[in-house]
Structures are given as structure tokens and as C-alpha cells.
Motif scaffolding. Structure first.
Motif, PDB file in Angstrom:
ATOM      1  N   ALA A 125       8.902  14.045   4.905  1.00 26.33           N
ATOM      2  CA  ALA A 125       7.985  14.963   5.568  1.00 26.33           C
ATOM      3  C   ALA A 125       6.539  14.512   5.422  1.00 26.33           C
ATOM      4  O   ALA A 125       6.102  14.120   4.340  1.00 26.33           O
ATOM      5  CB  ALA A 125       8.148  16.365   4.970  1.00 26.33           C
ATOM      6  N   ASP A 126       5.805  14.591   6.528  1.00 24.91           N
ATOM      7  CA  ASP A 126       4.368  14.317   6.485  1.00 24.91           C
ATOM      8  C   ASP A 126       3.684  15.342   5.573  1.00 24.91           C
ATOM      9  O   ASP A 126       4.017  16.526   5.583  1.00 24.91           O
ATOM     10  CB  ASP A 126       3.786  14.399   7.901  1.00 24.91           C
ATOM     11  CG  ASP A 126       2.368  13.888   7.985  1.00 24.91           C
ATOM     12  OD1 ASP A 126       1.459  14.554   7.442  1.00 24.91           O
ATOM     13  OD2 ASP A 126       2.144  12.832   8.604  1.00 24.91           O
ATOM     14  N   ASN A 129       2.397  18.653   7.102  1.00 27.26           N
ATOM     15  CA  ASN A 129       3.306  19.488   7.890  1.00 27.26           C
ATOM     16  C   ASN A 129       3.006  20.969   7.726  1.00 27.26           C
ATOM     17  O   ASN A 129       2.517  21.416   6.675  1.00 27.26           O
ATOM     18  CB  ASN A 129       4.760  19.241   7.460  1.00 27.26           C
ATOM     19  CG  ASN A 129       5.375  18.063   8.171  1.00 27.26           C
ATOM     20  OD1 ASN A 129       4.799  17.487   9.077  1.00 27.26           O
ATOM     21  ND2 ASN A 129       6.575  17.687   7.749  1.00 27.26           N
ATOM     22  N   LEU A 133       7.957  23.876   7.922  1.00 27.97           N
ATOM     23  CA  LEU A 133       8.725  22.659   7.655  1.00 27.97           C
ATOM     24  C   LEU A 133       8.823  22.398   6.151  1.00 27.97           C
ATOM     25  O   LEU A 133       9.851  21.908   5.669  1.00 27.97           O
ATOM     26  CB  LEU A 133       8.096  21.464   8.356  1.00 27.97           C
ATOM     27  CG  LEU A 133       8.368  21.339   9.861  1.00 27.97           C
ATOM     28  CD1 LEU A 133       7.565  20.192  10.462  1.00 27.97           C
ATOM     29  CD2 LEU A 133       9.858  21.142  10.130  1.00 27.97           C
ATOM     30  N   CYS A 171       8.252  16.193  11.132  1.00 24.30           N
ATOM     31  CA  CYS A 171       6.790  16.255  11.163  1.00 24.30           C
ATOM     32  C   CYS A 171       6.293  17.073  12.341  1.00 24.30           C
ATOM     33  O   CYS A 171       6.990  17.237  13.356  1.00 24.30           O
ATOM     34  CB  CYS A 171       6.169  14.854  11.186  1.00 24.30           C
ATOM     35  SG  CYS A 171       6.355  13.993  12.722  1.00 24.30           S
ATOM     36  N   ASP A 172       5.099  17.594  12.177  1.00 25.96           N
ATOM     37  CA  ASP A 172       4.398  18.213  13.301  1.00 25.96           C
ATOM     38  C   ASP A 172       4.110  17.130  14.335  1.00 25.96           C
ATOM     39  O   ASP A 172       3.816  15.985  13.981  1.00 25.96           O
ATOM     40  CB  ASP A 172       3.060  18.803  12.844  1.00 25.96           C
ATOM     41  CG  ASP A 172       3.208  20.033  11.960  1.00 25.96           C
ATOM     42  OD1 ASP A 172       4.334  20.340  11.543  1.00 25.96           O
ATOM     43  OD2 ASP A 172       2.177  20.673  11.687  1.00 25.96           O
ATOM     44  N   PHE A 175      -0.851  18.245  14.550  1.00 27.28           N
ATOM     45  CA  PHE A 175      -1.058  18.879  13.246  1.00 27.28           C
ATOM     46  C   PHE A 175      -2.009  20.059  13.402  1.00 27.28           C
ATOM     47  O   PHE A 175      -3.131  19.929  13.906  1.00 27.28           O
ATOM     48  CB  PHE A 175      -1.545  17.845  12.230  1.00 27.28           C
ATOM     49  CG  PHE A 175      -0.472  16.871  11.879  1.00 27.28           C
ATOM     50  CD1 PHE A 175       0.435  17.155  10.875  1.00 27.28           C
ATOM     51  CD2 PHE A 175      -0.314  15.704  12.609  1.00 27.28           C
ATOM     52  CE1 PHE A 175       1.468  16.275  10.565  1.00 27.28           C
ATOM     53  CE2 PHE A 175       0.715  14.820  12.325  1.00 27.28           C
ATOM     54  CZ  PHE A 175       1.606  15.106  11.300  1.00 27.28           C
TER      55      PHE A 175
END
Length: 383
Positions: A125-126, A129, A133, A171-172, A175
């Protein structure tokens, strides 16, 4: 027992306490909040559709015909023909084989991630996020590995080292607090290389990005469906309604129908909302001038803000964050704008990292150039 009064007082001391405002009337570029009229840069109504009469009329007509509530879960008797039509429309609109409606984007994220990975899997995951998430990864019990924001090399290192049975990159697409984009083609290439799912939450891109408003996939020219690609469109932002739709392969959607707990174990959304979303989809496709106007407003804000002591973060989207720094400073700036009847929220930790409090300026096709000029003039005066 937790001393809630003391905890709330500590939030006050840190400038982190949040309070609700009461909206009276329709959402739009001008709103009445707590009994006062404002020019608003504080919503995600990017195309100005939340108060559009065509959506209200579609909902009214559907309510008159089928009532207000679905009355049951989708897998019992709550899956209405209006839901079914919208799922097919949305999947076709974004160029993927099948779609599935969820009550909210938050519920969609919890349901999708939990249905695809468990304690034997891993979520990559970023670090920026959305909270939904983050919570989805935690609740899935999978190995939750966070990579530096948009850092593909770091992500690849984590993927290469992982021995997880199932891998999911989440990820989004846009963002939500920075307004920048995920490098989707490169993420998809990594997903292919390391046999992982790629889950894109396009809450802030759907309806806005791409010449046809089809979102992040159209923006990057991704036209060939890939079985490992999972796409989320939120319907409560640019679409101006409520809910979310997950799109992907037919097998994926069938799996989610059976295994996504936030889909299976909840009452279906009112069919009239599906009717309103169908009307919104027609406007998104048929009125590209809304996106062209929004692009002009973004450029005008950037030019006008160039001389301010605070800088806009690099974003080509409707989300234009003005970086302030301290929590109290951001609150004072937002309060100064509110005194001038302009609504623009101060975003503070934990939503954003410490020391990066900001004003989140949200532009809409419902604004005009004079609205942007008024905001810039007010910021210059407060500077």
C-alpha cells in the motif's frame, strides 16, 4: 474507563478537534452552513452535479415508482433492476467487463481487500492511501507493507522479497489530500511481473480525468482489460450521488458477490439512488464542457496563487492543497476565509503528516472565474 472529556480537551489544545457543520440546502459552489451563506471550496462535487435537477428528477421518478428503500440485501430480494442496469452501465463506461455496487467507497475497500487476501497474503500500500484502504489492509489480517509515496523502486523491493501466497497492490488513483496521481501503467507492469492484483481507488478521478470523464484508466490510455486489475469508482464525489462501484473481470465480480462481507451482509442501497447515478453518468459522458471549464479554473488558481507566501502542492486535479505547515496556522487561515464568507477546510494530522497542515481547496465546475479570483484576493489579504 477512558476520560473522554480530558481526551477532547487535549484535542482542543493540539488544534485537532473536529466539529460538524450543518448544511441547509443543496450542495454546490454556494452553500448555507450553520445559518450563514458561503462561497464554498470545501466539497468533492467536482462537476457541480450534486444539486443538478436531472439527478433529483431521476431519483424522484424512481421513488414514485419503486419506493425509497431496497428492503433487503442484494442476495435476498434487494437487488433491483435499477441496480443491475447501473452496474452494467458503469462497467461499460470504464471499459471493464463487469461491475458491483457497494453502499460506500469505504465499504467497497473493506469488502474487496478482505475477499482477496487473508493472513496468508500481503497488501502493498502507498503510504498516502486513504484511511479506508489502510483499514481494509489491517482488517484483512494480511501482511500490510507500505511503500514510500509513488516510489516504484521501493514497491518492487517489497514485492520481490515477499513470499505471500496472494499479493495485492492497493493505492489511490488520485491522492485525496495531495491531488497527485498514481503511476498506474508502471504499477500494472509490477502487478503483472510479480503476479499480484492491482486495486485502484479512483474516488477523486472518476468523472474528472480523461477526455470522457472515465477516470484514471482513460487518463493513461489503458484500454485493454487485465484480469488482475480492479477499479473502484466512487459515486458520491464527481458523480454527485452516493455509493461506489467496483469493476473488473466477470470472475472477480462473481467472487465478490459471494465473499465480500460488506456486500453480502448489508441492505442494498435505495434503487432511486441507482436511478440518479444513471442520470449522472449520462451527464458525465454528454457534457465534456464541465471538465474543460474545471481545467481552466485550475490553471487560474495556480496563476493567482503564485505570489502567496504558501505554496500549492503539485497537482493538476480539482484538489489544490495550499501547504501552510502548523495546525493552528492552518486553522487561523481557514477562519480568516470564513470571516470573509469563503469556506475552505483546514486539513490537519492525522489526515496528513505532522507539519504539513494545509487548506484543501476543492474546485468545481460549479465555480466561475470570479469565484477563484475572490478566493485568491482573500488569501492575499490574509497574507
Amino acid at each position: 474507563m477512558m476520560d473522554l472529556a480530558a481526551r477532547l480537551a487535549e484535542l482542543d489544545r493540539l488544534g485537532l478537534r473536529r466539529r460538524r457543520r450543518v448544511l441547509d440546502g443543496p450542495q454546490g459552489s454556494r452553500v448555507r452552513i450553520d445559518g450563514r451563506d458561503y462561497l464554498s471550496f470545501a466539497s468533492n462535487d467536482y462537476l457541480g452535479l450534486a444539486g443538478h435537477p436531472a439527478l433529483a428528477e431521476a431519483a424522484r421518478a424512481a421513488a414514485a415508482e419503486v419506493g425509497t428503500g431496497a428492503g433487503a440485501a442484494h442476495l435476498v430480494t434487494g437487488h433491483h433492476a435499477l441496480h443491475d442496469r447501473l452496474e452494467h452501465e458503469l462497467a461499460g463506461f470504464v471499459g471493464l467487463p463487469a461491475g458491483l455496487l457497494f453502499a460506500t467507497g469505504y465499504m467497497a475497500n473493506l469488502g474487496v481487500v478482505g475477499a482477496l487476501v487473508d493472513r496468508h497474503g500481503a497488501v502493498f500500500a502507498d503510504k498516502l492511501n486513504h484511511a479506508s484502504l489502510v483499514d481494509a489492509a489491517r482488517l484483512s489480517r494480511a501482511d500490510h507493507q507500505r511503500y514510500r509515496h509513488n516510489d516504484l523502486d521501493h514497491l518492487e523491493q517489497l514485492l520481490r522479497a515477499s513470499t505471500a501466497q496472494d499479493k495485492l497492490i492497493a493505492c489511490d488513483a488520485v491522492f485525496s489530500m495531495d491531488g497527485d496521481l498514481a503511476p498506474v501503467p508502471e504499477l500494472l507492469a509490477l502487478a503483472q511481473r510479480y503476479d499480484a492484483w492491482l486495486y485502484l481507488d479512483d474516488a477523486h478521478g472518476f468523472g474528472v480525468l480523461g477526455a470522457g470523464g472515465r477516470g484514471i484508466l482513460e487518463h493513461y490510455g489503458i484500454t485493454r482489460p487485465d484480469a488482475r486489475l480492479i477499479y473502484l469508482a466512487t459515486l458520491g464525489k464527481a458523480a454527485g450521488v452516493s455509493g461506489a462501484c467496483v469493476a473488473g473481470s466477470a470472475d472477480l465480480i462473481e467472487w465478490l458477490v459471494n465473499k465480500a462481507r460488506t456486500y453480502v451482509y448489508t441492505t442494498a442501497t435505495p434503487p432511486m439512488l441507482a436511478a440518479a447515478a444513471s442520470a449522472s453518468l449520462a451527464l458525465i459522458a454528454g457534457e465534456p464542457a464541465r471538465r474543460r471549464h474545471l481545467a481552466r479554473l485550475i490553471a487560474r488558481l495556480k496563476a493567482g496563487a503564485a505570489g502567496l507566501p504558501w505554496s500549492l502542492l503539485p497537482s493538476e486535479t480539482a484538489i489544490q492543497p495550499l501547504l501552510v505547515g502548523g495546525n493552528r496556522e492552518a486553522l487561523r487561515l481557514a477562519d480568516g476565509l470564513a470571516e470573509r464568507a469563503i469556506l475552505c477546510p483546514a486539513i490537519r494530522p492525522p489526515t496528513v503528516p505532522e507539519g504539513t497542515a494545509r487548506l484543501r481547496i476543492s474546485l468545481s465546475a460549479g465555480h466561475d472565474e470570479a469565484d477563484v479570483d475572490r478566493l485568491v484576493a482573500a488569501l492575499a489579504e490574509l497574507a
